[in-house]
Design a protein around this motif. Sequence first.
Motif, short mmCIF file in Angstrom:
data_model
loop_
_atom_site.label_atom_id
_atom_site.label_comp_id
_atom_site.label_asym_id
_atom_site.label_seq_id
_atom_site.Cartn_x
_atom_site.Cartn_y
_atom_site.Cartn_z
N GLY A 156 2.74 -9.27 4.18
CA GLY A 156 2.01 -8.06 4.54
C GLY A 156 2.24 -7.70 5.99
N GLY A 157 1.79 -6.50 6.36
CA GLY A 157 1.94 -6.06 7.74
C GLY A 157 1.62 -4.59 7.87
N SER A 158 1.99 -4.05 9.02
CA SER A 158 1.74 -2.64 9.31
C SER A 158 3.06 -1.89 9.39
N VAL A 159 3.14 -0.77 8.69
CA VAL A 159 4.32 0.06 8.69
C VAL A 159 3.90 1.52 8.77
N GLN A 160 4.86 2.37 9.08
CA GLN A 160 4.61 3.81 9.08
C GLN A 160 4.91 4.39 7.71
N THR A 161 4.41 5.57 7.46
CA THR A 161 4.67 6.26 6.20
C THR A 161 6.16 6.33 5.94
N GLY A 162 6.51 6.01 4.69
CA GLY A 162 7.92 6.00 4.30
C GLY A 162 8.59 4.67 4.48
N GLY A 163 7.92 3.74 5.11
CA GLY A 163 8.49 2.42 5.36
C GLY A 163 8.49 1.53 4.14
N SER A 164 9.01 0.31 4.33
CA SER A 164 9.16 -0.64 3.24
C SER A 164 8.61 -2.00 3.65
N LEU A 165 8.14 -2.73 2.66
CA LEU A 165 7.70 -4.11 2.85
C LEU A 165 8.04 -4.89 1.59
N ARG A 166 8.23 -6.19 1.76
CA ARG A 166 8.38 -7.10 0.62
C ARG A 166 7.29 -8.14 0.70
N LEU A 167 6.45 -8.17 -0.33
CA LEU A 167 5.44 -9.21 -0.45
C LEU A 167 5.99 -10.35 -1.28
N SER A 168 5.61 -11.57 -0.91
CA SER A 168 6.00 -12.76 -1.66
C SER A 168 4.77 -13.54 -2.06
N CYS A 169 4.86 -14.25 -3.16
CA CYS A 169 3.76 -15.09 -3.65
C CYS A 169 4.36 -16.39 -4.13
N LEU A 170 4.10 -17.46 -3.39
CA LEU A 170 4.63 -18.78 -3.73
C LEU A 170 3.62 -19.51 -4.61
N PRO A 186 -6.22 -11.81 -18.94
CA PRO A 186 -7.02 -12.64 -18.03
C PRO A 186 -6.15 -13.33 -16.97
N PHE A 187 -6.56 -13.24 -15.73
CA PHE A 187 -5.85 -13.87 -14.62
C PHE A 187 -6.80 -14.83 -13.91
N PRO A 188 -6.79 -16.10 -14.26
CA PRO A 188 -7.72 -17.05 -13.65
C PRO A 188 -7.30 -17.55 -12.27
N SER A 189 -6.03 -17.36 -11.92
CA SER A 189 -5.55 -17.87 -10.63
C SER A 189 -5.24 -16.71 -9.70
N TRP A 190 -5.73 -16.82 -8.47
CA TRP A 190 -5.57 -15.75 -7.47
C TRP A 190 -5.18 -16.34 -6.12
N GLY A 191 -4.39 -15.58 -5.37
CA GLY A 191 -4.11 -15.93 -4.00
C GLY A 191 -5.19 -15.40 -3.08
N GLN A 192 -5.00 -15.66 -1.79
CA GLN A 192 -6.02 -15.28 -0.81
C GLN A 192 -5.87 -13.85 -0.33
N GLY A 193 -4.73 -13.24 -0.62
CA GLY A 193 -4.51 -11.85 -0.25
C GLY A 193 -3.69 -11.70 1.02
N THR A 194 -2.98 -10.58 1.11
CA THR A 194 -2.23 -10.23 2.31
C THR A 194 -2.43 -8.73 2.56
N GLN A 195 -2.70 -8.38 3.81
CA GLN A 195 -3.05 -7.01 4.16
C GLN A 195 -1.81 -6.15 4.36
N VAL A 196 -1.83 -4.98 3.78
CA VAL A 196 -0.80 -3.97 4.00
C VAL A 196 -1.47 -2.74 4.59
N THR A 197 -0.96 -2.29 5.73
CA THR A 197 -1.52 -1.11 6.39
C THR A 197 -0.40 -0.11 6.64
N VAL A 198 -0.58 1.11 6.14
CA VAL A 198 0.41 2.15 6.29
C VAL A 198 -0.19 3.27 7.13
N SER A 199 0.43 3.56 8.23
CA SER A 199 -0.08 4.59 9.14
C SER A 199 0.72 5.88 8.99
N SER A 200 0.04 6.99 9.20
CA SER A 200 0.70 8.28 9.05
C SER A 200 1.37 8.72 10.34
#
Length: 124
Positions: free
Chosen positions: A9-23, A110-124
């Motif tokens: 996760g992270g902060s990007v501007q509108t139109g940007g790209s990110l790749r999230l991973s889940c191990l 049903p999804f019994p297993s969850w990660g802690q989350g990662t924040q994605v912020t997109v600014s205009s």
Amino acid sequence: QVQLVESGGGSVQTGGSLRLSCLASRTTYGHCMAWFRQLPGKERGGVAVIWTSNGGTKYDESVSGRFIISQDDAKKTLYLDMDGLKPEDTAMYYCAASEFQPGPCDFATPFPSWGQGTQVTVSS
């Protein structure tokens, strides 16, 4: 249950790209794996889901054509490639895993297993 750890996760501007991973702590072959997100003030909702048995995927219509879910079982990692990001994509993103699933997946599985989350912020 399987342990899940998100990253990317992270902060990007509108139109940007990110790749999230889940191990994952172990193989998730045969399971449904999914990305959910929780927007500020909203309930958590499904973004994308994949049935690891055959690679079948489903997407929320708000991200269809912009996001791609994939998984690499050898690396025990689930990915979410996000392109064309919009401010309305700003949310906490969560990875989730089902128990062994004999058939196709959707967000109601049903999804019994969850990660802690990662924040994605997109600014205009």
